[in-house]
Design an enzyme around this catalytic site. Sequence first.
Site, mmCIF file in Angstrom:
data_model
loop_
_atom_site.group_PDB
_atom_site.id
_atom_site.type_symbol
_atom_site.label_atom_id
_atom_site.label_comp_id
_atom_site.label_asym_id
_atom_site.label_seq_id
_atom_site.Cartn_x
_atom_site.Cartn_y
_atom_site.Cartn_z
ATOM 1 N N ARG A 219 17.710 11.348 2.803
ATOM 2 C CA ARG A 219 18.434 10.102 2.504
ATOM 3 C C ARG A 219 19.697 9.989 3.333
ATOM 4 O O ARG A 219 20.136 8.888 3.662
ATOM 5 C CB ARG A 219 18.710 10.028 1.007
ATOM 6 C CG ARG A 219 17.411 9.818 0.218
ATOM 7 C CD ARG A 219 17.580 9.910 -1.272
ATOM 8 N NE ARG A 219 16.273 9.751 -1.929
ATOM 9 C CZ ARG A 219 16.060 9.911 -3.217
ATOM 10 N NH1 ARG A 219 17.062 10.244 -4.018
ATOM 11 N NH2 ARG A 219 14.848 9.754 -3.717
ATOM 12 N N GLU B 21 -3.395 9.716 -9.756
ATOM 13 C CA GLU B 21 -2.803 8.916 -8.684
ATOM 14 C C GLU B 21 -3.632 9.026 -7.403
ATOM 15 O O GLU B 21 -3.877 8.031 -6.723
ATOM 16 C CB GLU B 21 -1.367 9.388 -8.422
ATOM 17 C CG GLU B 21 -0.384 9.092 -9.540
ATOM 18 C CD GLU B 21 0.029 7.636 -9.583
ATOM 19 O OE1 GLU B 21 -0.241 6.902 -8.615
ATOM 20 O OE2 GLU B 21 0.649 7.234 -10.582
ATOM 21 N N LYS C 88 3.749 11.613 -4.843
ATOM 22 C CA LYS C 88 5.142 11.672 -4.399
ATOM 23 C C LYS C 88 6.027 11.801 -5.630
ATOM 24 O O LYS C 88 6.137 10.879 -6.432
ATOM 25 C CB LYS C 88 5.499 10.426 -3.591
ATOM 26 C CG LYS C 88 6.921 10.451 -3.032
ATOM 27 C CD LYS C 88 7.178 9.216 -2.179
ATOM 28 C CE LYS C 88 8.579 9.214 -1.612
ATOM 29 N NZ LYS C 88 8.842 8.010 -0.797
ATOM 30 N N TYR D 76 9.799 19.257 9.780
ATOM 31 C CA TYR D 76 10.902 19.219 10.743
ATOM 32 C C TYR D 76 10.969 20.518 11.542
ATOM 33 O O TYR D 76 11.679 20.595 12.544
ATOM 34 C CB TYR D 76 12.220 18.973 10.006
ATOM 35 C CG TYR D 76 12.195 17.701 9.189
ATOM 36 C CD1 TYR D 76 12.444 16.468 9.781
ATOM 37 C CD2 TYR D 76 11.890 17.723 7.825
ATOM 38 C CE1 TYR D 76 12.389 15.291 9.039
ATOM 39 C CE2 TYR D 76 11.832 16.556 7.079
ATOM 40 C CZ TYR D 76 12.079 15.340 7.689
ATOM 41 O OH TYR D 76 12.010 14.179 6.957
ATOM 42 N N CYS E 280 12.833 1.077 -2.643
ATOM 43 C CA CYS E 280 11.631 0.987 -1.815
ATOM 44 C C CYS E 280 10.926 -0.362 -1.925
ATOM 45 O O CYS E 280 9.882 -0.566 -1.301
ATOM 46 C CB CYS E 280 10.658 2.105 -2.193
ATOM 47 S SG CYS E 280 11.343 3.756 -1.949
ATOM 48 N N CYS F 192 7.785 1.512 4.469
ATOM 49 C CA CYS F 192 8.593 1.428 3.254
ATOM 50 C C CYS F 192 9.746 0.475 3.529
ATOM 51 O O CYS F 192 9.994 0.107 4.681
ATOM 52 C CB CYS F 192 9.103 2.819 2.852
ATOM 53 S SG CYS F 192 9.768 2.895 1.156
ATOM 54 N N CYS G 139 12.938 1.101 1.969
ATOM 55 C CA CYS G 139 14.200 1.693 1.504
ATOM 56 C C CYS G 139 15.254 1.797 2.601
ATOM 57 O O CYS G 139 16.448 1.634 2.325
ATOM 58 C CB CYS G 139 13.955 3.047 0.839
ATOM 59 S SG CYS G 139 13.264 4.311 1.925
ATOM 60 N N ARG H 200 14.759 6.397 -8.428
ATOM 61 C CA ARG H 200 13.398 5.968 -8.111
ATOM 62 C C ARG H 200 12.378 6.536 -9.087
ATOM 63 O O ARG H 200 11.184 6.586 -8.791
ATOM 64 C CB ARG H 200 13.057 6.378 -6.673
ATOM 65 C CG ARG H 200 13.928 5.653 -5.649
ATOM 66 C CD ARG H 200 13.713 6.144 -4.242
ATOM 67 N NE ARG H 200 14.572 5.403 -3.322
ATOM 68 C CZ ARG H 200 14.964 5.851 -2.138
ATOM 69 N NH1 ARG H 200 14.571 7.045 -1.726
ATOM 70 N NH2 ARG H 200 15.745 5.129 -1.368
ATOM 71 N N LYS I 108 3.965 15.341 -1.699
ATOM 72 C CA LYS I 108 5.365 15.389 -1.268
ATOM 73 C C LYS I 108 6.256 15.571 -2.491
ATOM 74 O O LYS I 108 6.127 14.795 -3.438
ATOM 75 C CB LYS I 108 5.718 14.085 -0.542
ATOM 76 C CG LYS I 108 7.157 14.015 -0.046
ATOM 77 C CD LYS I 108 7.439 12.668 0.610
ATOM 78 C CE LYS I 108 8.892 12.620 1.099
ATOM 79 N NZ LYS I 108 9.237 11.312 1.685
#
Length: 330
Positions: free
Chosen positions: A211, A239, A201, A319, A130, A120, A122, A223, A254
Amino acid sequence: MSFPIVRNRRLRGTAALRNLVRETQLTVHDFIYPLFVTEGTGVREQIGSMPGVFHLSMDQLEAEIREVQALGIQAILLFGVPDHKDDLGSEAYGNHSIVQRATRAIKEWAPELLVVADTCLCQYTSHGHCGVIKHDERSNRTEVDNDLSLELLVQTAVSQAEAGADIIAPSNMMDGYVQAIRAGLDEAGFSHVPIMAYSVKYASAFYGPFRDAAHSAPQFGDRKTYQMDPANGREALREAESDVREGADLLMVKPALAYMDIIRQLKDQFDLPVVAYNVSAEYSMVKAAAERGWINEQAIVLETLTGLKRAGADIIITYHAKDAARWLAQ
Protein backbone atom coordinates in the site's frame (compact mmCIF):
# COMPACT_ATOMS: atom_id res chain seq x y z
CA MET A 1 8.66 -60.86 11.51
CA SER A 2 10.04 -57.42 12.29
CA PHE A 3 12.34 -55.45 10.05
CA PRO A 4 14.97 -52.92 11.10
CA ILE A 5 14.43 -49.30 10.19
CA VAL A 6 16.59 -48.52 7.16
CA ARG A 7 16.95 -44.90 6.19
CA ASN A 8 17.61 -43.95 2.57
CA ARG A 9 21.00 -42.45 3.29
CA ARG A 10 22.20 -43.72 -0.07
CA LEU A 11 19.87 -41.20 -1.74
CA ARG A 12 21.24 -38.28 0.26
CA GLY A 13 24.84 -38.54 -0.82
CA THR A 14 26.39 -36.35 -3.48
CA ALA A 15 24.80 -33.17 -4.82
CA ALA A 16 24.28 -34.85 -8.18
CA LEU A 17 22.40 -37.72 -6.59
CA ARG A 18 20.24 -35.34 -4.54
CA ASN A 19 19.40 -33.45 -7.73
CA LEU A 20 18.30 -36.67 -9.44
CA VAL A 21 15.81 -37.58 -6.71
CA ARG A 22 14.61 -34.06 -5.89
CA GLU A 23 10.82 -34.03 -5.74
CA THR A 24 10.25 -30.31 -6.25
CA GLN A 25 12.03 -28.27 -8.92
CA LEU A 26 12.15 -24.48 -8.64
CA THR A 27 13.05 -22.61 -11.83
CA VAL A 28 13.05 -19.04 -13.08
CA HIS A 29 10.07 -19.99 -15.28
CA ASP A 30 7.93 -20.24 -12.13
CA PHE A 31 8.15 -16.50 -11.40
CA ILE A 32 6.12 -13.40 -12.17
CA TYR A 33 7.87 -10.16 -11.19
CA PRO A 34 5.73 -7.18 -10.05
CA LEU A 35 6.56 -3.70 -11.35
CA PHE A 36 5.26 -0.28 -10.29
CA VAL A 37 5.03 2.26 -13.11
CA THR A 38 4.45 5.91 -12.32
CA GLU A 39 4.02 9.23 -14.08
CA GLY A 40 6.84 11.71 -14.67
CA THR A 41 10.34 11.40 -16.09
CA GLY A 42 13.61 10.28 -14.60
CA VAL A 43 11.84 8.52 -11.74
CA ARG A 44 13.60 5.54 -10.23
CA GLU A 45 12.70 5.82 -6.57
CA GLN A 46 13.26 2.97 -4.16
CA ILE A 47 10.16 2.22 -2.11
CA GLY A 48 11.09 2.86 1.51
CA SER A 49 9.44 -0.23 2.95
CA MET A 50 10.53 -2.52 0.09
CA PRO A 51 14.31 -2.38 -0.44
CA GLY A 52 15.25 -3.21 -4.02
CA VAL A 53 11.78 -2.41 -5.42
CA PHE A 54 11.27 0.85 -7.30
CA HIS A 55 8.74 3.29 -8.67
CA LEU A 56 9.69 3.64 -12.33
CA SER A 57 8.65 6.28 -14.83
CA MET A 58 8.16 5.27 -18.44
CA ASP A 59 11.62 6.45 -19.49
CA GLN A 60 13.20 4.21 -16.84
CA LEU A 61 11.04 1.19 -17.58
CA GLU A 62 12.82 -0.16 -20.66
CA ALA A 63 16.09 -0.79 -18.80
CA GLU A 64 14.17 -2.72 -16.13
CA ILE A 65 12.40 -4.80 -18.77
CA ARG A 66 15.71 -5.62 -20.45
CA GLU A 67 17.14 -6.75 -17.11
CA VAL A 68 14.11 -8.91 -16.37
CA GLN A 69 14.41 -10.56 -19.77
CA ALA A 70 18.14 -11.12 -19.42
CA LEU A 71 17.51 -12.99 -16.17
CA GLY A 72 15.12 -15.36 -17.91
CA ILE A 73 11.96 -14.12 -16.16
CA GLN A 74 9.06 -14.61 -18.57
CA ALA A 75 6.27 -12.55 -17.01
CA ILE A 76 5.68 -9.32 -15.13
CA LEU A 77 2.71 -8.06 -13.12
CA LEU A 78 2.09 -4.41 -13.89
CA PHE A 79 0.77 -1.93 -11.31
CA GLY A 80 0.08 1.71 -12.12
CA VAL A 81 0.71 4.62 -9.75
CA PRO A 82 -1.13 7.59 -11.29
CA ASP A 83 -0.88 11.28 -10.47
CA HIS A 84 -4.62 11.83 -10.72
CA LYS A 85 -7.12 10.10 -8.44
CA ASP A 86 -10.88 10.60 -8.24
CA ASP A 87 -13.95 8.95 -6.74
CA LEU A 88 -14.49 6.72 -9.80
CA GLY A 89 -10.86 5.75 -10.39
CA SER A 90 -11.09 7.03 -13.96
CA GLU A 91 -7.34 6.69 -14.60
CA ALA A 92 -7.72 2.90 -14.35
CA TYR A 93 -9.67 2.54 -17.59
CA GLY A 94 -8.45 5.37 -19.79
CA ASN A 95 -6.81 4.32 -23.04
CA HIS A 96 -3.84 6.57 -22.29
CA SER A 97 -3.55 5.75 -18.60
CA ILE A 98 -0.23 4.67 -17.13
CA VAL A 99 -0.69 0.87 -17.24
CA GLN A 100 -2.08 0.97 -20.77
CA ARG A 101 0.81 3.14 -22.00
CA ALA A 102 3.36 0.97 -20.22
CA THR A 103 1.85 -2.20 -21.69
CA ARG A 104 2.04 -0.87 -25.24
CA ALA A 105 5.66 0.15 -24.72
CA ILE A 106 6.65 -3.19 -23.20
CA LYS A 107 5.05 -5.05 -26.10
CA GLU A 108 7.24 -3.01 -28.48
CA TRP A 109 10.43 -3.61 -26.48
CA ALA A 110 9.80 -7.24 -25.57
CA PRO A 111 6.89 -8.80 -27.49
CA GLU A 112 7.45 -12.24 -25.98
CA LEU A 113 7.39 -11.04 -22.35
CA LEU A 114 4.04 -11.80 -20.74
CA VAL A 115 2.32 -8.73 -19.32
CA VAL A 116 -0.12 -9.46 -16.51
CA ALA A 117 -2.26 -6.38 -15.82
CA ASP A 118 -3.54 -5.70 -12.33
CA THR A 119 -7.24 -4.87 -12.68
CA CYS A 120 -8.40 -2.91 -9.67
CA LEU A 121 -9.44 0.63 -8.77
CA CYS A 122 -7.69 1.08 -5.42
CA GLN A 123 -4.59 2.85 -6.81
CA TYR A 124 -6.81 5.18 -8.81
CA THR A 125 -9.57 6.15 -6.36
CA SER A 126 -9.24 9.12 -4.06
CA HIS A 127 -10.57 7.00 -1.17
CA GLY A 128 -8.27 4.01 -1.77
CA HIS A 129 -10.98 1.36 -1.95
CA CYS A 130 -11.15 -1.28 -4.69
CA GLY A 131 -14.54 -0.12 -5.97
CA VAL A 132 -16.88 2.85 -6.12
CA ILE A 133 -18.11 4.09 -2.75
CA LYS A 134 -21.72 5.02 -2.07
CA HIS A 135 -23.26 6.58 1.02
CA ASP A 136 -26.71 5.56 2.20
CA GLU A 137 -28.30 8.59 3.83
CA ARG A 138 -31.01 6.57 5.56
CA SER A 139 -28.67 4.20 7.35
CA ASN A 140 -25.72 6.64 7.35
CA ARG A 141 -23.55 3.80 6.03
CA THR A 142 -20.74 4.02 3.50
CA GLU A 143 -20.10 0.91 1.43
CA VAL A 144 -18.84 -0.30 -1.94
CA ASP A 145 -21.30 -0.19 -4.83
CA ASN A 146 -20.60 -3.65 -6.21
CA ASP A 147 -22.53 -3.39 -9.50
CA LEU A 148 -21.20 0.02 -10.53
CA SER A 149 -17.70 -1.13 -9.59
CA LEU A 150 -18.06 -4.14 -11.89
CA GLU A 151 -18.94 -1.89 -14.82
CA LEU A 152 -15.77 0.14 -14.33
CA LEU A 153 -13.63 -2.95 -13.77
CA VAL A 154 -14.88 -4.42 -17.04
CA GLN A 155 -13.91 -1.19 -18.80
CA THR A 156 -10.48 -1.41 -17.17
CA ALA A 157 -9.94 -5.03 -18.24
CA VAL A 158 -10.98 -4.35 -21.83
CA SER A 159 -8.74 -1.29 -22.10
CA GLN A 160 -5.81 -3.32 -20.74
CA ALA A 161 -6.43 -6.10 -23.24
CA GLU A 162 -6.66 -3.56 -26.05
CA ALA A 163 -3.26 -2.23 -24.97
CA GLY A 164 -1.77 -5.72 -25.30
CA ALA A 165 -2.01 -7.27 -21.85
CA ASP A 166 -1.61 -11.05 -22.07
CA ILE A 167 -3.39 -11.87 -18.80
CA ILE A 168 -5.98 -9.90 -16.83
CA ALA A 169 -5.52 -10.15 -13.06
CA PRO A 170 -8.54 -8.70 -11.21
CA SER A 171 -7.54 -8.09 -7.59
CA ASN A 172 -10.69 -6.25 -6.55
CA MET A 173 -12.71 -9.10 -4.94
CA MET A 174 -16.09 -7.71 -6.01
CA ASP A 175 -18.92 -10.26 -6.12
CA GLY A 176 -19.26 -11.69 -9.63
CA TYR A 177 -16.09 -10.01 -10.92
CA VAL A 178 -14.81 -12.98 -12.94
CA GLN A 179 -18.11 -13.51 -14.75
CA ALA A 180 -18.46 -9.81 -15.54
CA ILE A 181 -14.91 -9.43 -16.82
CA ARG A 182 -15.06 -12.66 -18.82
CA ALA A 183 -18.24 -11.49 -20.52
CA GLY A 184 -16.78 -8.06 -21.18
CA LEU A 185 -13.56 -9.44 -22.66
CA ASP A 186 -15.45 -11.92 -24.84
CA GLU A 187 -17.80 -9.26 -26.15
CA ALA A 188 -14.86 -7.00 -27.01
CA GLY A 189 -13.14 -9.77 -28.97
CA PHE A 190 -10.65 -10.89 -26.30
CA SER A 191 -11.94 -14.37 -25.58
CA HIS A 192 -8.34 -15.60 -25.87
CA VAL A 193 -7.14 -13.44 -22.95
CA PRO A 194 -7.09 -15.48 -19.71
CA ILE A 195 -8.17 -14.27 -16.28
CA MET A 196 -5.89 -14.78 -13.28
CA ALA A 197 -8.51 -14.61 -10.54
CA TYR A 198 -7.59 -13.41 -7.06
CA SER A 199 -9.81 -16.23 -5.90
CA VAL A 200 -8.60 -16.44 -2.31
CA LYS A 201 -7.53 -12.99 -1.13
CA TYR A 202 -7.45 -12.57 2.61
CA ALA A 203 -7.90 -9.33 4.55
CA SER A 204 -4.29 -9.58 5.62
CA ALA A 205 -1.80 -7.56 7.61
CA PHE A 206 0.87 -8.62 5.09
CA TYR A 207 -0.11 -5.95 2.54
CA GLY A 208 1.29 -2.90 4.35
CA PRO A 209 4.39 -2.26 2.23
CA PHE A 210 2.42 -2.75 -1.00
CA ARG A 211 0.00 0.00 0.00
CA ASP A 212 3.02 2.22 0.47
CA ALA A 213 4.26 1.21 -2.99
CA ALA A 214 0.92 1.60 -4.78
CA HIS A 215 -0.27 4.61 -2.74
CA SER A 216 -3.48 2.66 -2.20
CA ALA A 217 -4.17 2.62 1.52
CA PRO A 218 -7.91 3.13 2.26
CA GLN A 219 -8.64 6.64 3.45
CA PHE A 220 -11.31 5.30 5.79
CA GLY A 221 -12.48 1.92 7.03
CA ASP A 222 -10.88 -1.27 5.73
CA ARG A 223 -11.40 -3.95 3.08
CA LYS A 224 -12.76 -6.68 5.30
CA THR A 225 -16.21 -6.48 3.70
CA TYR A 226 -14.80 -7.73 0.38
CA GLN A 227 -11.67 -9.64 1.42
CA MET A 228 -11.64 -12.94 3.30
CA ASP A 229 -11.32 -13.63 7.02
CA PRO A 230 -7.85 -15.17 7.62
CA ALA A 231 -9.47 -17.71 9.95
CA ASN A 232 -11.53 -19.29 7.16
CA GLY A 233 -10.35 -22.23 5.08
CA ARG A 234 -13.50 -23.86 3.71
CA GLU A 235 -14.66 -20.47 2.47
CA ALA A 236 -11.54 -20.40 0.29
CA LEU A 237 -12.75 -23.48 -1.57
CA ARG A 238 -16.18 -21.93 -2.09
CA GLU A 239 -14.67 -18.73 -3.44
CA ALA A 240 -12.38 -20.62 -5.79
CA GLU A 241 -15.21 -22.86 -6.98
CA SER A 242 -17.29 -19.78 -7.74
CA ASP A 243 -14.46 -18.31 -9.83
CA VAL A 244 -14.03 -21.58 -11.72
CA ARG A 245 -17.74 -21.60 -12.60
CA GLU A 246 -17.53 -17.97 -13.73
CA GLY A 247 -14.67 -18.67 -16.13
CA ALA A 248 -11.37 -18.15 -14.31
CA ASP A 249 -8.28 -19.59 -15.98
CA LEU A 250 -5.85 -19.37 -13.05
CA LEU A 251 -6.58 -19.36 -9.30
CA MET A 252 -4.57 -17.23 -6.89
CA VAL A 253 -3.97 -17.47 -3.16
CA LYS A 254 -2.85 -14.23 -1.51
CA PRO A 255 -0.84 -13.96 0.75
CA ALA A 256 1.26 -17.10 0.40
CA LEU A 257 3.27 -18.06 3.47
CA ALA A 258 0.52 -18.07 6.09
CA TYR A 259 -1.82 -19.85 3.65
CA MET A 260 0.22 -22.75 2.29
CA ASP A 261 -2.52 -25.11 3.47
CA ILE A 262 -4.95 -23.23 1.22
CA ILE A 263 -2.56 -23.48 -1.73
CA ARG A 264 -2.46 -27.24 -1.27
CA GLN A 265 -6.25 -27.50 -0.98
CA LEU A 266 -6.78 -25.58 -4.22
CA LYS A 267 -4.17 -27.69 -5.98
CA ASP A 268 -5.89 -30.89 -4.87
CA GLN A 269 -9.43 -29.67 -5.55
CA PHE A 270 -9.23 -27.88 -8.91
CA ASP A 271 -7.73 -28.69 -12.30
CA LEU A 272 -6.45 -25.17 -12.94
CA PRO A 273 -3.02 -23.62 -12.39
CA VAL A 274 -2.57 -22.28 -8.85
CA VAL A 275 -0.78 -18.97 -8.31
CA ALA A 276 0.81 -17.99 -4.98
CA TYR A 277 1.39 -14.29 -4.33
CA ASN A 278 4.47 -13.93 -2.11
CA VAL A 279 3.34 -10.50 -0.93
CA SER A 280 5.11 -7.32 0.12
CA ALA A 281 5.50 -7.86 3.87
CA GLU A 282 6.71 -11.42 3.29
CA TYR A 283 9.41 -9.86 1.10
CA SER A 284 10.20 -6.91 3.35
CA MET A 285 10.59 -9.01 6.51
CA VAL A 286 13.26 -11.11 4.79
CA LYS A 287 15.02 -7.99 3.51
CA ALA A 288 14.99 -6.36 6.96
CA ALA A 289 16.38 -9.44 8.68
CA ALA A 290 19.04 -9.88 5.98
CA GLU A 291 20.15 -6.26 6.29
CA ARG A 292 20.75 -6.87 10.00
CA GLY A 293 22.74 -10.01 9.31
CA TRP A 294 20.25 -12.21 11.14
CA ILE A 295 19.62 -14.60 8.23
CA ASN A 296 21.17 -15.90 5.03
CA GLU A 297 18.94 -14.13 2.51
CA GLN A 298 19.67 -16.41 -0.44
CA ALA A 299 19.04 -19.59 1.53
CA ILE A 300 15.84 -18.25 3.13
CA VAL A 301 14.39 -17.00 -0.16
CA LEU A 302 15.09 -20.15 -2.13
CA GLU A 303 13.77 -22.34 0.69
CA THR A 304 10.61 -20.23 0.91
CA LEU A 305 9.94 -20.29 -2.82
CA THR A 306 10.63 -24.02 -2.98
CA GLY A 307 8.16 -24.50 -0.12
CA LEU A 308 5.48 -22.61 -2.03
CA LYS A 309 6.11 -24.76 -5.09
CA ARG A 310 6.00 -27.93 -2.97
CA ALA A 311 2.72 -26.79 -1.41
CA GLY A 312 1.17 -26.78 -4.89
CA ALA A 313 1.89 -23.40 -6.49
CA ASP A 314 2.41 -23.65 -10.24
CA ILE A 315 3.27 -19.95 -10.48
CA ILE A 316 4.79 -17.63 -7.85
CA ILE A 317 4.39 -13.86 -7.95
CA THR A 318 7.35 -12.57 -5.97
CA TYR A 319 9.43 -9.42 -5.49
CA HIS A 320 12.38 -11.79 -4.97
CA ALA A 321 12.17 -12.90 -8.62
CA LYS A 322 15.26 -11.10 -9.90
CA ASP A 323 17.46 -12.17 -7.01
CA ALA A 324 16.13 -15.72 -7.11
CA ALA A 325 16.79 -15.91 -10.87
CA ARG A 326 20.43 -14.95 -10.29
CA TRP A 327 20.86 -17.46 -7.47
CA LEU A 328 19.26 -20.30 -9.43
CA ALA A 329 21.62 -19.60 -12.32
CA GLN A 330 24.73 -20.02 -10.16
